[in-house]
Design an enzyme around this catalytic site. Sequence first.
Site, PDB file in Angstrom:
ATOM      1  N   TYR A   1      71.317  62.346  31.866  1.00  0.00           N
ATOM      2  CA  TYR A   1      72.091  62.408  30.757  1.00  0.00           C
ATOM      3  C   TYR A   1      71.567  63.401  29.934  1.00  0.00           C
ATOM      4  O   TYR A   1      72.956  64.555  29.065  1.00  0.00           O
ATOM      5  CB  TYR A   1      72.287  60.890  29.820  1.00  0.00           C
ATOM      6  CG  TYR A   1      72.415  60.821  28.387  1.00  0.00           C
ATOM      7  CD1 TYR A   1      73.880  61.080  28.189  1.00  0.00           C
ATOM      8  CD2 TYR A   1      72.001  60.583  27.179  1.00  0.00           C
ATOM      9  CE1 TYR A   1      75.088  60.759  26.980  1.00  0.00           C
ATOM     10  CE2 TYR A   1      73.140  61.376  26.253  1.00  0.00           C
ATOM     11  CZ  TYR A   1      74.554  60.744  25.961  1.00  0.00           C
ATOM     12  OH  TYR A   1      74.797  61.487  24.809  1.00  0.00           O
TER      13      TYR A   1
ATOM     14  N   LYS B   1      74.317  66.581  28.873  1.00  0.00           N
ATOM     15  CA  LYS B   1      75.274  66.887  26.859  1.00  0.00           C
ATOM     16  C   LYS B   1      75.016  68.478  27.316  1.00  0.00           C
ATOM     17  O   LYS B   1      75.809  68.849  26.458  1.00  0.00           O
ATOM     18  CB  LYS B   1      74.319  65.842  26.288  1.00  0.00           C
ATOM     19  CG  LYS B   1      75.246  64.566  26.517  1.00  0.00           C
ATOM     20  CD  LYS B   1      76.045  64.726  25.918  1.00  0.00           C
ATOM     21  CE  LYS B   1      76.752  64.515  24.786  1.00  0.00           C
ATOM     22  NZ  LYS B   1      77.984  63.948  24.753  1.00  0.00           N
TER      23      LYS B   1
END
Length: 377
Positions: free
Chosen positions: A158, A162
């Site tokens: 994750y 990002k």
Amino acid sequence: MALAGIRCLVTGAGGFLGRRIICQMLEEDQGPDEVRALDKAIGPETRRAFAKVKTKTLLTVIEGDIRDVASLQTAVQGITVVIHTACIIDTLGIVDKHTLWDVNVRGTQLLLESCLRNSVPYFIYTSSIEVTGPNSRGDPVYDGDEDTVYQSTQGFPYAENKKEAEKSVLEMDGLPLKDGSSFVTCALRSMYIYGEGSLFLQRHLDQSIQNNNIFLRISQKEALVNPAYVGNVAWAHVQAAKAMKDPEKVKRIRGQFYFISDDTPHVSYSDLNYELTKELGFGIQPKLAMPLMILYWYALLLEVVSFLLHPFVRYVPSINRHLVTLLNTPFSFSYRKAQRDFGYVPRYKWEEAKQQTSQWIAKITPLRTAYLKNKNS
């Protein structure tokens, strides 16, 4: 500076943050000419939230996937500002890596390309504090800023997604548009967001209810962070959109990233849960269930078990090394640069944010208690 005269697209419109951004835009006295709300599915709760707002702004709801070029092509036509909040948030590794990358990175890149093809001039990306860290060593930061030098040694999907998506956004700043102007982009790196409707907060509440209204301590008391209230993070996006109408502010913010925090007291993640619920009769464990180093190695053991079982069954541990580090590293950042460059000042004081969140928790607690009781019976 008002929003009148612009048309704004908000992706992730049915999400925790996206919905709040749209409601704040609709509430503006001189709001946008149009707000388009894009999400894969817009649920009844979100539609009710939109319907409650009295507004002169045209609201157009578009149900479409961020990975679908045709949906994006329709969504961006005639748009002035895109606020891109859509993403999959996954701190446990529940979502497979391909899907996570496909939505968070490829979806962002497809949206950027659609904006360029259709000469959308302004793009605001909702980034995350996890782009910065903490790193795997748990190196702390106290009241850092955008100039703080920090060695990132992440690797969790994750956080890496990002980071890659933010890089794509900022690298496209300055590209030429058909009308002779240039594309303007910026990124807002939000702290951990709390407030009414937070699924993470609800998950911790469920655990505490099952533990006789005692929150499990998952972070040391001294691991100070600065969470931000959802209303303030939404307001930062609205203020950034307003700044796009000011040529002087545009010069300052283009190609930049900003940490978005507020005046919530610096606390550990666990103690935030307690602060929001103690007046409702909730308690919290005084210390971690085991020493931090042992907890870290326990998380590693669970990861090894998950890896060994992978050929036979999908097992996702409830904790991993990344999460242990994330929850137990002092990590706080100032919003001074956002205040200086585009006038962001938190809209809600801590006491109001706390009250609003606590009232929501008080409302859902009986429902969650009944649900969990039926589930376990």
